[in-house]
Design an enzyme around this catalytic site. Sequence first.
Site, PDB file in Angstrom:
ATOM      1  N   GLU A 190      23.887 -16.725 -17.850  1.00 47.11           N
ATOM      2  CA  GLU A 190      22.660 -16.251 -17.192  1.00 47.11           C
ATOM      3  C   GLU A 190      22.028 -15.101 -17.978  1.00 47.11           C
ATOM      4  OE1 GLU A 190      25.340 -16.319 -13.781  1.00 47.11           O
ATOM      5  OE2 GLU A 190      23.559 -16.558 -12.528  1.00 47.11           O
ATOM      6  N   ARG A 241      17.807  -9.199 -13.502  1.00 49.98           N
ATOM      7  CA  ARG A 241      18.052 -10.262 -12.532  1.00 49.98           C
ATOM      8  C   ARG A 241      17.510  -9.775 -11.191  1.00 49.98           C
ATOM      9  NH1 ARG A 241      23.237 -11.367  -9.057  1.00 49.98           N
ATOM     10  NH2 ARG A 241      22.564 -13.289  -8.086  1.00 49.98           N
TER      11      ARG A 241
END
Length: 395
Positions: A381, A88
């Site tokens: 996510e 991320r």
Amino acid sequence: MTHEYTLVLNCGSSSLKFAVLQPLTGDCAIQGLAERLGSDQASISYQVNETKHKILLTQGDHQGAISAVIELLKEQALLQSIKGVGHRVVHGGEAFSESLLINADNLKQLKTLSHLAPLHNPVNLLGIEAINTLLPELPQVAVFDTAFHQTLPEAAYLYALPYEYYEKHDVRRYGFHGTSYRYVSEKSASILNKPLNESHFLIAHLGNGCSACAIRNGVSVDTSMGLTPLEGLAMGTRSGDVDPGLMPFLCERLNISTSDVMDILNKKSGLLGISGISNDMRELQQAAEQGDVRANLAIEVFAFKIARYLGALAVSLPRIDALIFTGGIGENDRFTRALILEHLAILGFEIDGQLNKTNGDEHGRISTQSSPIAMVVATNEELMIAKDTFMLTQA
Ligand code: ADP
């Protein structure tokens, strides 16, 4: 192919979240969190199957934590099945509107974006460099929080500031939580059996960080966060929107610096600031139930600002196919959802109390049959990052 796993890393300033996932099935072999990095109390908590474990770290910086995670993956006989690492990365600026297979050139370019997210991007890059050192044979992918919002029209992303600040200094609204919005919009379209590119959604991502997004024909057209994740909704500890005049006012009145004010706006405001109790919604609901007036007020301000933003975001859509709640609060807190939908009666929303109590029916719906659809969809996510990594690393 189903035995191929992706290691997903999310490096924060003093923490590291990790997960090992099968990108096609979403099966999670291990997940965990390294905390208090940089201190002598650094530790890793992790979960395999349903069992939780905790280990203390001797070398408690990011590289030490990643080494310890790799050791753990060896112990669990997972390392040889990992075919790629997905990171991320908070800020991709205007340069990156999609996830990126990392190479030496684009890593250099990525480093030039650190001024846009000085608290986040440098630690995200630490994770990439640690893997370069420790597992150099594995391909790495960067998945940006900002990328999904690169479809915002100019009217939504420009601040009403002198234009040269945009041209020369990259000052514009970028938006964040994009990986969550991408996952939730795809999932919602599939639940509603609609083509994503004909779907119009309002999504409220309500976790510790909170934002909302308008999705038109499957792409982001407006969102509440801006140049940084401070803009928009009230959050756990962030203020969200305030009058910019507050900055000099507080500096003069309290005789403090601009960085002190930023600390207040980022770490001491939001639910925590108003309640004076906690940034954690579960604790606030408990306190409110026991009659704590400020806990109740914090929840009311929080919900009102969300409803106000959702109303504003609706102007970017031709119709609302669904209003979707996601994130820890969005997925679990029926009281906040009920308050928000009450404020949105103007858009025709009516909550079904029974469905809301159980976090939705089998499709997540929490609104009555005569109301526009409001639903709860759990975000993921990590899975989105694993899928992108898998896609980009398939030769
Ligand atoms: P992050 O942004 O760190 O990923 P999460 O999405 O996990 O955070 O959301 C954390 C928030 O969700 C906290 O305010 C927490 O209190 C809230 N939350 C989690 N579970 C519940 C629940 N059952 N009821 C109410 N709030 C909850």
